[in-house]
Design a protein around this motif. Structure first.
Motif, PDB file in Angstrom:
ATOM      1  N   PRO A  66      16.916  17.694  49.677  1.00  8.08           N
ATOM      2  CA  PRO A  66      17.227  18.765  48.729  1.00  8.08           C
ATOM      3  C   PRO A  66      17.457  18.170  47.344  1.00  8.08           C
ATOM      4  CG  PRO A  66      19.200  18.160  49.910  1.00  8.08           C
ATOM      5  CD  PRO A  66      18.106  17.268  50.433  1.00  8.08           C
ATOM      6  N   ILE A  67      18.143  18.892  46.464  1.00 15.98           N
ATOM      7  CA  ILE A  67      18.488  18.369  45.145  1.00 15.98           C
ATOM      8  C   ILE A  67      19.373  17.141  45.311  1.00 15.98           C
ATOM      9  CG2 ILE A  67      19.826  18.850  43.052  1.00 15.98           C
ATOM     10  CD1 ILE A  67      18.800  21.721  43.201  1.00 15.98           C
ATOM     11  N   VAL A  68      18.985  16.067  44.617  1.00 16.94           N
ATOM     12  CA  VAL A  68      19.712  14.804  44.678  1.00 16.94           C
ATOM     13  C   VAL A  68      20.630  14.708  43.462  1.00 16.94           C
ATOM     14  CG1 VAL A  68      19.526  12.290  44.781  1.00 16.94           C
ATOM     15  CG2 VAL A  68      17.751  13.724  45.844  1.00 16.94           C
ATOM     16  N   LEU A  69      21.905  14.418  43.718  1.00 21.82           N
ATOM     17  CA  LEU A  69      22.892  14.327  42.646  1.00 21.82           C
ATOM     18  C   LEU A  69      23.542  12.953  42.643  1.00 21.82           C
ATOM     19  CD1 LEU A  69      24.679  17.785  43.050  1.00 21.82           C
ATOM     20  CD2 LEU A  69      22.845  17.191  41.447  1.00 21.82           C
ATOM     21  N   GLY A  70      24.087  12.588  41.501  1.00 19.62           N
ATOM     22  CA  GLY A  70      24.790  11.320  41.392  1.00 19.62           C
ATOM     23  C   GLY A  70      25.101  11.018  39.944  1.00 19.62           C
ATOM     24  N   PRO A  71      25.935  10.025  39.687  1.00 17.75           N
ATOM     25  CA  PRO A  71      26.228   9.656  38.299  1.00 17.75           C
ATOM     26  C   PRO A  71      25.005   9.141  37.563  1.00 17.75           C
ATOM     27  CG  PRO A  71      27.112   8.032  39.840  1.00 17.75           C
ATOM     28  CD  PRO A  71      26.669   9.198  40.658  1.00 17.75           C
TER      29      PRO A  71
END
Length: 296
Positions: A158-163
């Motif tokens: 799915p949508i990949v998130l991170g700093p």
């Protein structure tokens, strides 16, 4: 794994994957990119300059093998898939393709691998940009899984998130809440799956060393509605979000999480094979806090 080629490994989860491979200390790792980003890694890597859309360029990368495992993070069309099938024939032991939740569309929730069967999907030649993203990935999966003689696994995320998210999708929401800018959302109560860039890399590493083939869903455990995520941002920032329908705001303020209905993945296949996912609530609050504090 042995001799590993990473197509697209200089940023985001691709770079994290390379560093994980290096940390294991048992792989010879080669990174193939256009050569535009001079990324630093946690150890020595071989580098190839590659034009992913040029089959002759792929053939040169194949000649630098044979490869035990190839990770392909940058395939966006059936033509690119077929070029890789031809180039790496007889030169790779296992191929891992990065795919997407977008292959499913909004048909139901939760979505399991069987909800889009690439082995039976009729595919046709086409270049990058000639079809929308989800269809291009469907076509690429179908080309690989129907035409390749070597084992192929397609990681659907799915949508990949991170700093390190260069697209700044979660940043979009935090910054607009902090600034009082309206956010356009068609359905705030839609639930979504997410995964971090760190876990995406960890899952790729695991998948490359497994014997799974075909499509494999990967996402953090736990559904998260957009309204709940916004509430978390409100608590962290002390500001109230201005949520409007997409028709009421300028296009630049439309949420990248603006889905019409819930979009959640079933990860039973990966779990049955032994992978344990993080829970979204184990990392989402901390990531929101980092972004709000300007540390991400």
């Amino acid at each position: 794994m042995g001799k590993v080629l990473v197509l697209g490994g200089t940023r985001y989860f691709g770079k994290r994957l390379v560093n994980l491979l290096l940390q294991e200390g048992v792989h010879e790792v080669t990174v193939a990119t256009r050569g535009l980003t001079d990324a630093e890694f946690a150890g020595p890597v071989n580098r190839l300059v590659l034009d992913r859309s040029d089959e002759s360029s792929l053939a040169k990368a194949a000649e630098a093998g044979p490869w035990d495992v190839i990770y392909d993070n940058i395939c966006y069309s059936p033509n690119e898939a077929m070029a890789a099938v031809r180039a790496f024939e007889g030169r790779v032991g296992r191929y891992v393709l990065t795919s997407t939740l977008s292959v499913y569309g909004f048909v139901k929730s939760p979505l399991s691998e069987e909800d889009f069967n690439p082995y039976e999907y009729k595919w046709a030649a086409g270049e990058r940009g000639e079809m929308e993203y989800g269809e291009a990935k469907r076509q690429a999966e179908a080309a690989f899984l129907q035409e390749a003689s070597f084992p192929v696994a397609a990681m659907r995320i799915p949508i990949v998130l991170g700093p390190d998210d260069y697209t700044r999708r979660l940043h979009f929401h935090v910054e607009r809440v902090m600034n009082g800018t309206p956010i356009g959302l068609p359905n705030p109560e839609a639930a979504m799956s997410f995964i971090t860039s760190a876990e995406t890399a960890a899952f790729l590493l695991w998948l490359g060393g497994s014997d799974l083939i075909g499509p494999v869903n990967a996402s953090s455990d736990g559904e998260l509605t957009i309204s709940r995520m916004i509430a978390m941002i409100e608590r962290e920032t002390g500001k109230e979000a201005r949520l409007l329908s997409e028709k009421e705001v300028e296009p630049e303020n439309e949420s990248p999480f603006g889905v019409p209905s819930s979009w959640v993945m079933d990860t039973s296949k990966a779990k049955a094979a032994g992978y344990e996912f993080d829970n979204v609530m184990d990392w989402m609050p901390d990531l929101i806090k980092q972004i709000a504090a300007g540390q991400a």
